[in-house]
Structure formats: structure tokens, C-alpha cells
Design an enzyme around this catalytic site. Sequence first.
Site, PDB file in Angstrom:
ATOM      1  N   VAL A  32      34.243  38.823  37.948  1.00 45.56           N
ATOM      2  CA  VAL A  32      35.510  38.347  38.470  1.00 45.56           C
ATOM      3  C   VAL A  32      36.590  38.794  38.035  1.00 45.56           C
ATOM      4  O   VAL A  32      36.958  38.733  36.719  1.00 45.56           O
ATOM      5  CB  VAL A  32      35.595  36.656  38.840  1.00 45.56           C
ATOM      6  CG1 VAL A  32      36.742  36.401  39.462  1.00 45.56           C
ATOM      7  CG2 VAL A  32      34.465  36.184  39.513  1.00 45.56           C
ATOM      8  N   CYS A  33      37.766  39.567  38.582  1.00 51.21           N
ATOM      9  CA  CYS A  33      38.759  40.045  38.322  1.00 51.21           C
ATOM     10  C   CYS A  33      40.013  39.248  38.774  1.00 51.21           C
ATOM     11  O   CYS A  33      40.609  39.883  39.667  1.00 51.21           O
ATOM     12  CB  CYS A  33      38.858  41.451  38.177  1.00 51.21           C
ATOM     13  SG  CYS A  33      39.896  42.390  37.109  1.00 51.21           S
ATOM     14  N   ILE A  34      40.461  38.097  38.288  1.00 49.27           N
ATOM     15  CA  ILE A  34      41.695  37.784  38.721  1.00 49.27           C
ATOM     16  C   ILE A  34      42.742  37.320  37.542  1.00 49.27           C
ATOM     17  O   ILE A  34      42.229  37.192  36.312  1.00 49.27           O
ATOM     18  CB  ILE A  34      41.431  36.458  39.583  1.00 49.27           C
ATOM     19  CG1 ILE A  34      40.687  35.451  38.825  1.00 49.27           C
ATOM     20  CG2 ILE A  34      40.951  36.897  40.797  1.00 49.27           C
ATOM     21  CD1 ILE A  34      40.505  33.967  39.590  1.00 49.27           C
ATOM     22  N   ASN A  52      38.215  41.961  44.571  1.00 46.79           N
ATOM     23  CA  ASN A  52      38.653  41.432  43.302  1.00 46.79           C
ATOM     24  C   ASN A  52      37.280  41.110  42.300  1.00 46.79           C
ATOM     25  O   ASN A  52      37.331  40.493  41.378  1.00 46.79           O
ATOM     26  CB  ASN A  52      39.267  40.208  43.333  1.00 46.79           C
ATOM     27  CG  ASN A  52      40.825  40.657  44.200  1.00 46.79           C
ATOM     28  OD1 ASN A  52      40.749  39.760  45.196  1.00 46.79           O
ATOM     29  ND2 ASN A  52      41.564  41.776  43.734  1.00 46.79           N
TER      30      ASN A  52
END
Lengths: 167, 269
Positions: free
Chosen positions: A88-90, A81
Amino acid sequence: MAGSALRRLMAEYKQLTLNPPEGIIAGPVNEENFFEWEALITGPEGTCFEGGVFPAKLIFPPDYPLSPPKMQFTCEMFHPNIYSDGRVCISILHAPGDDPMGYESSAERWSPVQSVEKILLSVVSMLAEPNDESGANVDAAKMWRENREEFNRIAERLVRITLGIPT
Amino acid sequence: MGDEAKNSSTTTEDVPQLNQDELIMAQQRQIEKEISESIPLVGELESILLLEHEYSNDTVYQEKVRNLSLKYSSIRRTRPDGNCFFRAFSFAYIERLLDKKEEFKAFYQKAEKSKDVLVELGFQQFTVEDFYDTYLDVLKRVGDIENTEEAKAELYTLFNDQGYSDYMVVYLRLLTSGQLQKEKDFYSCFIEGHRTVEDFCHQEVEPMYKESDHIHIIAACAALGTGVRVIYMDRGTGKAVTEHDLPEGCIPSVHLLYRPGHYDILYPV
């Protein structure tokens, strides 16, 4: 609007300083600019990232907290992720409907009552439990699924790098 | 935007696919933003008959506008940015309270206590504080003006200042979320899918720009202790527009015009 954002960021900084969550330190890079923060995140215990201290930066928009900040690790990272450039990819970093990855509908989303603390806690959980269905780093997602041993070896090397131990 | 897309696909070649997706979304957002920002957050009072011009080639709608004009004299448009219900409702209700000093006073006293109610429900104090302060500040600024017309003019000015206006929207979203969570046994029956009331609030109520449904309206009315009449105008058959009072049987203090996807404020004759 930037005035309201600044007031809120100062309140959050105070909150994080008085009641720091375990394993997390975060604050403005310098007192002149509250819109750019640095965070240090300790790899969660019992995971392949245990013991590492991972630096990241957070960039806040002028209309924070109506819109979420962006977060990017500034150290080398290998995680499903996290993009290869550290972003950051959340789900909590995205407003509902605003989502490049098609997160589950139950996922935590950005809203004005979320906070830096909530983001950082989500990032800690993300380190412990990658979501291999929303792959920002497809290679890492694949390795996490198919070759956990190799994934763990890479993670341990990254931990050593953050601690300045020869790898 | 086009330039940005080019730059990024040449500089980050290892993740071009993913960056493209984000760029396309960013571009789409930008276009939507430009369209919506050409419309004021809260517009001036306009004659209801001006709506007829909008539908000069459309007899179904023209008939409905004429029908509407029997009951309503004016309309005030709001920006179609997904916040229109909350902005319209908040503005229209405060505007109406300015005509009734006693009710305004009672409303202000209730608003003063509202933060504690939210904190009790589990909202973190520092996340609600700024929205609460702005909400009370706006109420106080308009409430302190003796002359009603001047007070309404100030309300109009504040609701067209993005900083104040958006914080008013957020706070009403939070009050609505609080109401849903306080009465979650009741509201859980109206939530589709397998979401809890809390999930629904986090995903559909608290975030900015999320559009409102019946459930938002009913909870917002309950939170402020009032009712609205929504006038539905769509392509449906019949000459009349459909009226709906929320909650059912209330004496509405605010009248809203709903056209698919959007709410504007109506003023009775």
C-alpha cells in the site's frame, strides 16, 4: 525500544478490539509476535469495492511508533495506490519528506501519534477515492482515469474472489 | 545496499522504476543515519575554545568563536538528526532545573498534568501515554537523586539511551504541538502557505526528525514556561555573533548555539 513498541502495539490492539471501527478487523497474526498483524478491510459501501473483504498484513518496525509500519494486501488487488505485489502506498505510511510519490503537502503523514486505526481508516478512504496522481500502479491509475467501467468490472471480480464466489 | 538494489530489480521486474526510487531513498536515509549516529545524542561538556579548531582555516568563524568565548565557557554538542532543538532544549532545561529544587518541583507538577491537557486538545490517550510515562519517569529518576552532580550524570546517561532520549523528544514535540493548537489564533499568523495550525503540527512538529524553526522554539518555550537565548553563528559580516531571546524580552534559562541547520547547548561563563 522494542519493549516500548510492544507495549504500544498491545494498547492499540486493545483499543481496536474494544472500539472496532466499522468494517475493519485487525490484530496480531499470533500472540507470540505482536510485530506482524493481519487486517480484514471491508470494501466501502457505494464504491466498486463494496462487499469485498480484503486481507492485508502489517509489519511493524522495532522502533514503532517512531517509524510507521508497512502494509501489504495479501489478496489480488488492482488499485492506483497499491503496487502489483499488494504493498500500500499512501501518505500516512510515510514520514514527511520521506516520500517516493511526492504527496500533496496537506496530506496526512506518519507521526508517533498516528495509529493502526488511522492507517486502516485511510486505506478505506483510499479504496473509495483513489489518488490517481500518485500512481503505485500506473495501469490502474490510467484505467481509473480513462476507462472507469473496465476498472469497476475488475474491482467487482476482485470482490467476488475475496468472497469465494465464482467469477 | 548495492546488493539489495540488484536483487529487487531482478525479482520484481514489473515495477522496477518505483522500487528503484524507494531503494535510493532508503540508501540515502541509511547514509544520513550512519553519519548522524557517529555523533552522540547528547555530547560531553567541551571547552568553547575547541570550536576554534573546527574553523582553523576560517578567520570569519574564528573571530566569532573568540567573541563567543567572552560570554560562554562550554558547549555540549547534540546529534544532528533533525531532533537537535528538541533534544538540546529538553536536556538543557532539565539540567538547569536540577540546580533549583523548588523550580524543579513546580515543573514536575505541571508535567504531571500535561497529559490531560493534550487529551483535552484531542490527542488520543493511548498514543500519548507511553511518551508521557517516559517523560515523567525520567524527571522522577533525576529528581529523586539528592546530589545535583549525580542527578546531572543520570540525566546525561538517560539522554544518551536512544529509547529514553527519543521518547523525551517526542513528548516535547507533542507539548509544542499542543501549545500551538491551544493558541492557534495567535500562531496561525506565522505559518507559511495555506496550512492550518493543525496541519502544520501534524507535518512539521509531531513527526520525528523534522527540523525546528522559530515557531517551534517559541511554542516549546511557552509550553514549558521558560525562554531561550539563541546565538546565531553564520557567515554574516561583523565580528559579533547575533543573539536572539525567545520569547522576546525573556530571561533565558537555556542558551543554544545555532549554526545553519543545527543547535548545540551553550553554557555561560
